[in-house]
Design a protein around this motif. Sequence first.
Motif, PDB file in Angstrom:
ATOM      1  N   TYR A  27       0.912  -1.287  -0.311  1.00 37.36           N
ATOM      2  CA  TYR A  27       0.432  -0.146   0.424  1.00 37.36           C
ATOM      3  C   TYR A  27       1.404   0.986   0.485  1.00 37.36           C
ATOM      4  O   TYR A  27       1.954   0.997   0.931  1.00 37.36           O
ATOM      5  N   PRO A  28       0.019   2.688  -1.191  1.00 37.54           N
ATOM      6  CA  PRO A  28       1.332   3.838  -0.831  1.00 37.54           C
ATOM      7  C   PRO A  28       1.052   4.094   1.063  1.00 37.54           C
ATOM      8  O   PRO A  28       0.487   4.065   1.519  1.00 37.54           O
ATOM      9  N   ASP A  29       2.146   4.381   1.538  1.00 39.05           N
ATOM     10  CA  ASP A  29       2.526   5.355   2.493  1.00 39.05           C
ATOM     11  C   ASP A  29       2.592   6.665   2.280  1.00 39.05           C
ATOM     12  O   ASP A  29       2.467   7.324   1.023  1.00 39.05           O
ATOM     13  N   GLU A  30       3.023   7.533   3.453  1.00 38.82           N
ATOM     14  CA  GLU A  30       3.021   8.993   3.503  1.00 38.82           C
ATOM     15  C   GLU A  30       3.739   9.019   2.848  1.00 38.82           C
ATOM     16  O   GLU A  30       3.378  10.982   2.364  1.00 38.82           O
ATOM     17  N   THR A  31       4.605   8.447   2.519  1.00 37.34           N
ATOM     18  CA  THR A  31       5.629   9.212   1.577  1.00 37.34           C
ATOM     19  C   THR A  31       5.505   9.726  -0.051  1.00 37.34           C
ATOM     20  O   THR A  31       5.651  10.431  -0.552  1.00 37.34           O
ATOM     21  N   TYR A  84      -4.745   9.513  -4.761  1.00 34.67           N
ATOM     22  CA  TYR A  84      -5.254   8.086  -4.117  1.00 34.67           C
ATOM     23  C   TYR A  84      -6.299   7.978  -2.928  1.00 34.67           C
ATOM     24  O   TYR A  84      -6.248   7.394  -1.873  1.00 34.67           O
ATOM     25  N   VAL A  85      -7.039   9.197  -3.458  1.00 35.63           N
ATOM     26  CA  VAL A  85      -8.784   8.729  -2.322  1.00 35.63           C
ATOM     27  C   VAL A  85      -9.228   7.839  -3.300  1.00 35.63           C
ATOM     28  O   VAL A  85      -8.812   7.398  -4.603  1.00 35.63           O
ATOM     29  N   GLY A  86      -9.853   7.044  -1.831  1.00 36.24           N
ATOM     30  CA  GLY A  86     -10.456   6.123  -3.130  1.00 36.24           C
ATOM     31  C   GLY A  86      -9.575   4.613  -3.504  1.00 36.24           C
ATOM     32  O   GLY A  86     -10.779   3.500  -2.602  1.00 36.24           O
ATOM     33  N   GLU A  87      -8.567   4.881  -2.506  1.00 33.56           N
ATOM     34  CA  GLU A  87      -7.502   4.167  -2.265  1.00 33.56           C
ATOM     35  C   GLU A  87      -7.059   3.173  -1.266  1.00 33.56           C
ATOM     36  O   GLU A  87      -6.949   4.702   0.414  1.00 33.56           O
ATOM     37  N   GLN A  88      -6.523   2.128  -0.791  1.00 37.97           N
ATOM     38  CA  GLN A  88      -6.185   2.074   0.879  1.00 37.97           C
ATOM     39  C   GLN A  88      -4.745   2.466   0.973  1.00 37.97           C
ATOM     40  O   GLN A  88      -3.866   1.812   0.390  1.00 37.97           O
ATOM     41  N   VAL A  89      -4.221   3.123   2.165  1.00 36.62           N
ATOM     42  CA  VAL A  89      -2.490   3.535   2.505  1.00 36.62           C
ATOM     43  C   VAL A  89      -2.991   3.382   3.273  1.00 36.62           C
ATOM     44  O   VAL A  89      -3.439   3.268   4.259  1.00 36.62           O
ATOM     45  N   VAL A  90      -0.968   3.549   4.325  1.00 36.68           N
ATOM     46  CA  VAL A  90      -0.809   3.717   5.455  1.00 36.68           C
ATOM     47  C   VAL A  90      -0.361   4.663   5.477  1.00 36.68           C
ATOM     48  O   VAL A  90       0.340   5.560   4.426  1.00 36.68           O
ATOM     49  N   LEU A  91      -0.392   5.436   6.586  1.00 40.28           N
ATOM     50  CA  LEU A  91      -0.129   6.699   7.272  1.00 40.28           C
ATOM     51  C   LEU A  91       0.439   6.737   8.142  1.00 40.28           C
ATOM     52  O   LEU A  91      -0.203   6.528   8.873  1.00 40.28           O
ATOM     53  N   GLY A  92       1.897   7.267   8.525  1.00 38.91           N
ATOM     54  CA  GLY A  92       2.357   7.485  10.064  1.00 38.91           C
ATOM     55  C   GLY A  92       2.544   8.739  10.125  1.00 38.91           C
ATOM     56  O   GLY A  92       3.235   9.704   8.690  1.00 38.91           O
ATOM     57  N   GLY A  93       3.083   9.143  10.937  1.00 35.18           N
ATOM     58  CA  GLY A  93       2.660  10.902  11.281  1.00 35.18           C
ATOM     59  C   GLY A  93       2.953  10.960  13.460  1.00 35.18           C
ATOM     60  O   GLY A  93       2.444   9.704  13.648  1.00 35.18           O
ATOM     61  N   ALA A 132       0.848  14.631  11.554  1.00 30.88           N
ATOM     62  CA  ALA A 132       1.128  15.411  10.533  1.00 30.88           C
ATOM     63  C   ALA A 132       2.259  14.474   9.915  1.00 30.88           C
ATOM     64  O   ALA A 132       2.824  13.649  10.857  1.00 30.88           O
ATOM     65  N   THR A 133       2.345  14.809   8.734  1.00 30.59           N
ATOM     66  CA  THR A 133       3.355  13.047   8.303  1.00 30.59           C
ATOM     67  C   THR A 133       4.720  13.588   8.449  1.00 30.59           C
ATOM     68  O   THR A 133       5.269  13.190   8.149  1.00 30.59           O
TER      69      THR A 133
END
Length: 185
Positions: A40-44, A53-62, A73-74
């Motif tokens: 999955y795409p991440d915050e970078t 990436y709207v509508g897609e599954q993502v992984v965000l860290g921050g 905040a990423t």
Amino acid sequence: MPSLLTDQRSRILAALILVVLLAGCLVWAGTTPDPLESQYPDETEVTPAPEAYVGEQVVLGGFVVDTDPVVIATRASGYGRFTLVDADDRLQNADGPLAVDDRVTAFGTLEDESTLVVERTTTRETSETAYMYVISAIGGLWVAGRFIRGWRFDWSTLAFVPREQEPVETHSSNATDDSGGEQRA
């Protein structure tokens, strides 16, 4: 009995083979995809162009910058803010709700350019990472110290050999006591 020269050549050959294998593993590992890499795409990837990436599954860290609602905040500068919907309800490894400055990783679907509907949230204290590095460094230094104190490199045989130790005084089981009589063990 093999001669010292043959033994030394065998060790050099073994060392060369190990160095070649190590270099080969480094090249092989650099050319294959990372097995730990997320699919999955991440915050970078998401932060510079979230609209893609709207509508897609993502992984965000921050880091959590607000708690009502939860906003992360990423980037350390505060850039790349995302609102996490249901982050506290989907929190997996914490007892209470998220607090400001908590390090968070959230997985979910990007609803719009700044909103993530969370399926799973995890948090980690920054002190946990520092503890891991400090304990690892202490353990590594301890092992290196034990090795240096107990072993030395012998250039004539191209091998590590135990350091010579002072002989330890041994007591026999039939030692005499101060009164001249024998003691039994």
